[in-house]
Write a protein that holds these residues in place. Sequence first.
Motif, PDB file in Angstrom:
ATOM      1  N   LEU A 339       0.844  -1.194   0.000  1.00 25.38           N
ATOM      2  CA  LEU A 339       0.000   0.000   0.000  1.00 25.38           C
ATOM      3  C   LEU A 339       0.878   1.242   0.000  1.00 25.38           C
ATOM      4  CD1 LEU A 339      -2.865  -1.173   2.331  1.00 25.38           C
ATOM      5  CD2 LEU A 339      -3.182  -0.112   0.102  1.00 25.38           C
ATOM      6  N   PRO A 340       1.419   1.592  -1.163  1.00 23.84           N
ATOM      7  CA  PRO A 340       2.232   2.809  -1.225  1.00 23.84           C
ATOM      8  C   PRO A 340       1.389   4.019  -0.847  1.00 23.84           C
ATOM      9  CG  PRO A 340       1.649   2.067  -3.424  1.00 23.84           C
ATOM     10  CD  PRO A 340       1.214   0.983  -2.484  1.00 23.84           C
ATOM     11  N   VAL A 341       1.963   4.913  -0.084  1.00 19.46           N
ATOM     12  CA  VAL A 341       1.221   6.083   0.398  1.00 19.46           C
ATOM     13  C   VAL A 341       0.779   6.958  -0.769  1.00 19.46           C
ATOM     14  CG1 VAL A 341       1.383   8.152   1.814  1.00 19.46           C
ATOM     15  CG2 VAL A 341       2.409   6.017   2.611  1.00 19.46           C
ATOM     16  N   VAL A 342       1.669   7.154  -1.728  1.00 20.35           N
ATOM     17  CA  VAL A 342       1.336   7.883  -2.961  1.00 20.35           C
ATOM     18  C   VAL A 342       1.214   6.849  -4.075  1.00 20.35           C
ATOM     19  CG1 VAL A 342       2.086   9.646  -4.601  1.00 20.35           C
ATOM     20  CG2 VAL A 342       2.558   9.935  -2.155  1.00 20.35           C
ATOM     21  N   PRO A 343       0.062   6.719  -4.724  1.00 22.24           N
ATOM     22  CA  PRO A 343      -0.156   5.590  -5.645  1.00 22.24           C
ATOM     23  C   PRO A 343       0.492   5.721  -7.005  1.00 22.24           C
ATOM     24  CG  PRO A 343      -2.112   6.962  -5.546  1.00 22.24           C
ATOM     25  CD  PRO A 343      -1.158   7.517  -4.526  1.00 22.24           C
ATOM     26  N   LEU A 344       0.926   6.927  -7.388  1.00 21.30           N
ATOM     27  CA  LEU A 344       1.505   7.095  -8.729  1.00 21.30           C
ATOM     28  C   LEU A 344       2.333   8.370  -8.784  1.00 21.30           C
ATOM     29  CD1 LEU A 344      -0.529   9.460  -9.845  1.00 21.30           C
ATOM     30  CD2 LEU A 344      -1.976   7.538 -10.431  1.00 21.30           C
ATOM     31  N   VAL A 345       3.140   8.465  -9.825  1.00 20.53           N
ATOM     32  CA  VAL A 345       3.865   9.696 -10.143  1.00 20.53           C
ATOM     33  C   VAL A 345       3.618   9.993 -11.619  1.00 20.53           C
ATOM     34  CG1 VAL A 345       5.638   9.462  -8.373  1.00 20.53           C
ATOM     35  CG2 VAL A 345       5.974   8.346 -10.583  1.00 20.53           C
ATOM     36  N   GLY A 346       3.817  11.231 -12.025  1.00 20.37           N
ATOM     37  CA  GLY A 346       3.456  11.556 -13.401  1.00 20.37           C
ATOM     38  C   GLY A 346       4.326  12.603 -14.048  1.00 20.37           C
ATOM     39  N   ARG A 347       4.292  12.627 -15.371  1.00 18.38           N
ATOM     40  CA  ARG A 347       4.975  13.623 -16.187  1.00 18.38           C
ATOM     41  C   ARG A 347       4.068  13.965 -17.377  1.00 18.38           C
ATOM     42  NH1 ARG A 347       7.618  12.051 -12.353  1.00 18.38           N
ATOM     43  NH2 ARG A 347       9.795  11.336 -12.326  1.00 18.38           N
ATOM     44  N   VAL A 348       4.128  15.204 -17.826  1.00 20.31           N
ATOM     45  CA  VAL A 348       3.427  15.604 -19.051  1.00 20.31           C
ATOM     46  C   VAL A 348       4.455  15.713 -20.178  1.00 20.31           C
ATOM     47  CG1 VAL A 348       2.217  17.500 -20.207  1.00 20.31           C
ATOM     48  CG2 VAL A 348       1.487  16.757 -17.947  1.00 20.31           C
ATOM     49  N   LEU A 349       4.119  15.133 -21.333  1.00 18.84           N
ATOM     50  CA  LEU A 349       5.051  15.077 -22.452  1.00 18.84           C
ATOM     51  C   LEU A 349       5.114  16.397 -23.219  1.00 18.84           C
ATOM     52  CD1 LEU A 349       4.161  11.573 -23.982  1.00 18.84           C
ATOM     53  CD2 LEU A 349       5.861  12.121 -22.234  1.00 18.84           C
ATOM     54  N   ARG A 350       6.336  16.887 -23.410  1.00 14.67           N
ATOM     55  CA  ARG A 350       6.527  18.048 -24.285  1.00 14.67           C
ATOM     56  C   ARG A 350       6.658  17.608 -25.733  1.00 14.67           C
ATOM     57  NH1 ARG A 350      11.134  22.103 -22.775  1.00 14.67           N
ATOM     58  NH2 ARG A 350      10.130  23.164 -24.513  1.00 14.67           N
ATOM     59  N   ARG A 351       7.082  16.360 -25.930  1.00 15.50           N
ATOM     60  CA  ARG A 351       7.233  15.800 -27.269  1.00 15.50           C
ATOM     61  C   ARG A 351       6.559  14.434 -27.290  1.00 15.50           C
ATOM     62  NH1 ARG A 351      12.055  18.403 -26.226  1.00 15.50           N
ATOM     63  NH2 ARG A 351      12.680  19.947 -27.793  1.00 15.50           N
ATOM     64  N   PRO A 352       6.155  13.972 -28.454  1.00 19.35           N
ATOM     65  CA  PRO A 352       5.552  12.631 -28.527  1.00 19.35           C
ATOM     66  C   PRO A 352       6.536  11.575 -28.019  1.00 19.35           C
ATOM     67  CG  PRO A 352       5.218  13.833 -30.577  1.00 19.35           C
ATOM     68  CD  PRO A 352       6.198  14.639 -29.779  1.00 19.35           C
ATOM     69  N   MET A 353       5.991  10.504 -27.457  1.00 18.78           N
ATOM     70  CA  MET A 353       6.823   9.415 -26.941  1.00 18.78           C
ATOM     71  C   MET A 353       6.226   8.085 -27.366  1.00 18.78           C
ATOM     72  SD  MET A 353       7.845   8.450 -22.969  1.00 18.78           S
ATOM     73  CE  MET A 353       9.316   9.451 -22.847  1.00 18.78           C
ATOM     74  N   LYS A 354       7.072   7.191 -27.844  1.00 19.87           N
ATOM     75  CA  LYS A 354       6.635   5.836 -28.177  1.00 19.87           C
ATOM     76  C   LYS A 354       6.865   4.961 -26.961  1.00 19.87           C
ATOM     77  CE  LYS A 354       7.214   2.047 -31.477  1.00 19.87           C
ATOM     78  NZ  LYS A 354       5.749   1.880 -31.634  1.00 19.87           N
ATOM     79  N   LEU A 355       5.794   4.375 -26.434  1.00 17.88           N
ATOM     80  CA  LEU A 355       5.851   3.493 -25.270  1.00 17.88           C
ATOM     81  C   LEU A 355       5.376   2.108 -25.713  1.00 17.88           C
ATOM     82  CD1 LEU A 355       4.397   5.837 -22.498  1.00 17.88           C
ATOM     83  CD2 LEU A 355       6.765   5.075 -22.699  1.00 17.88           C
ATOM     84  N   GLY A 356       6.332   1.213 -25.965  1.00 19.93           N
ATOM     85  CA  GLY A 356       5.947  -0.099 -26.472  1.00 19.93           C
ATOM     86  C   GLY A 356       5.207   0.064 -27.778  1.00 19.93           C
ATOM     87  N   PRO A 357       4.017  -0.523 -27.926  1.00 21.20           N
ATOM     88  CA  PRO A 357       3.257  -0.405 -29.178  1.00 21.20           C
ATOM     89  C   PRO A 357       2.470   0.899 -29.277  1.00 21.20           C
ATOM     90  CG  PRO A 357       2.054  -1.796 -27.647  1.00 21.20           C
ATOM     91  CD  PRO A 357       3.347  -1.435 -26.968  1.00 21.20           C
ATOM     92  N   TRP A 358       2.508   1.719 -28.220  1.00 17.99           N
ATOM     93  CA  TRP A 358       1.646   2.892 -28.172  1.00 17.99           C
ATOM     94  C   TRP A 358       2.394   4.146 -28.598  1.00 17.99           C
ATOM     95  CZ3 TRP A 358      -2.439   0.165 -27.654  1.00 17.99           C
ATOM     96  CH2 TRP A 358      -2.489  -0.897 -26.745  1.00 17.99           C
TER      97      TRP A 358
END
Length: 479
Positions: A339-358
Amino acid sequence: MLPPRITLPSLLQLYQWTTRPIEFMEEATRRHGDCFVVRFPQNPPFVFLSNPELIRQVFTGKPEDLLLRPVNRVTEPLLGKNSLVLLDGEEHIRERRLMTPPFHGERMLSYGRAMRAAADRAIDRWPLDRAFSLHGEFQRITLDIILETVFGLSEGETFAHFRELFVRLLNVGSHPAMLFLSATLPASRVLRLLSLGSEPLHLGPLKADVSRALPWTQLSRLMREVDAYLFAEFARRRAEGLKGREDVLSMLMQARDEDGQPMSDQELRDEAITLLTAGHETTATALAWTFHHVLQRPEVEQKLRAELDGVAGSGPVEPGQVNRLEYVDATLKEAMRLLPVVPLVGRVLRRPMKLGPWEVPAGMAVLPCIYLTQRRADLWPEPTRFEPERFLGRRLNPYEYFPFGGGARRCLGMAFASYEMKIVFAQVLQRVRLRAATRYSLQVRRRAATLAQGDGVPVLVESRAHVADTSHSAQTCSV
């Protein structure tokens, strides 16, 4: 091609994320896999990730292409625009360099006895055979530690006043209405509401009373009071001189960047509130979650006590002994995995990013999900089972286990928080035997950005143990 998306209306998605975050994440990953898109009003689309390889791409990406401010903007009304969690680019690099020295691992030894003393003061007040909230007690302990080690305050009138003031500020700041407003309105609109709360009211008696009771009006008044204290404290310390002071705030006041420039008073204010907020709530919640699990596993508690006896004997754990508490460390890590106290971390993309097939376009947010990743059955066998042994002798992969975030934005206070949790956890185990007050089902509720216990973990003190304080004799022998 974008990852699959949750098709509920964005306002309903926000409501579910706010009120039932665990169920929201688990239902989404069951339906859509380890990469899916979430939409909230007035926010960029969020891509939740729980695939370690995709998380590695995010954490090792170019910092200038991965922005934090748009993700953490909900914290700006409370923390201020200069907070480290809102800075990007060169501003972030400069501020982090200025703030790193007080949190260097070697400095933890100087804070250890203050941490232990704060735990002792709270434990001394715990009643026998009367239920109380363990989360609430840990909040008090961790706040006292922050006030002493970060602010350099000692027990007294100012200490008590600021503690009470900050507790009220945190409670109002985490009010559901404030969370909802911050998530659905631009930061400028929320700040405008706060400024309205600071203006004189020219309303009828009933309307005036209602206005004063609104969360943003209360928060505005509390922030003005806290800010007045902090700015006066900065001026007082400069007038009296900072030499010889080793608390974090005084060290930040003395820090200089590469051009020889100090932090401004507004920067100091924003970072002070950030340290108070982050260091207080997250550590207290992690400690409460750990005891929630340990009290249900007598064999784990027995192993913990055996280790403490072997390391510290009849005395308290000394600062230099903390690194020998391997099973304590594993227990705390396992609690933060489940049970992590903070469930996620995030970033907003300034440029497109390929993540696996996405293909994720610029402007979207990518969110490595701590909770979902740390419960993957392929990474953590029997993932819902509390098993500290899985961390003994294990070399951790930073893309499979990251309760403090990752990459260039990993939590600055990680060493401080980890050390503090071990000191406080050990002191509680050595001084009292606790048991759960009632049989209760796990209830997770949102408190600001954290996942806290709905019932606060109600416990009873069954017995107390005398722990001889050997610190004086240890110091005498070492001279």
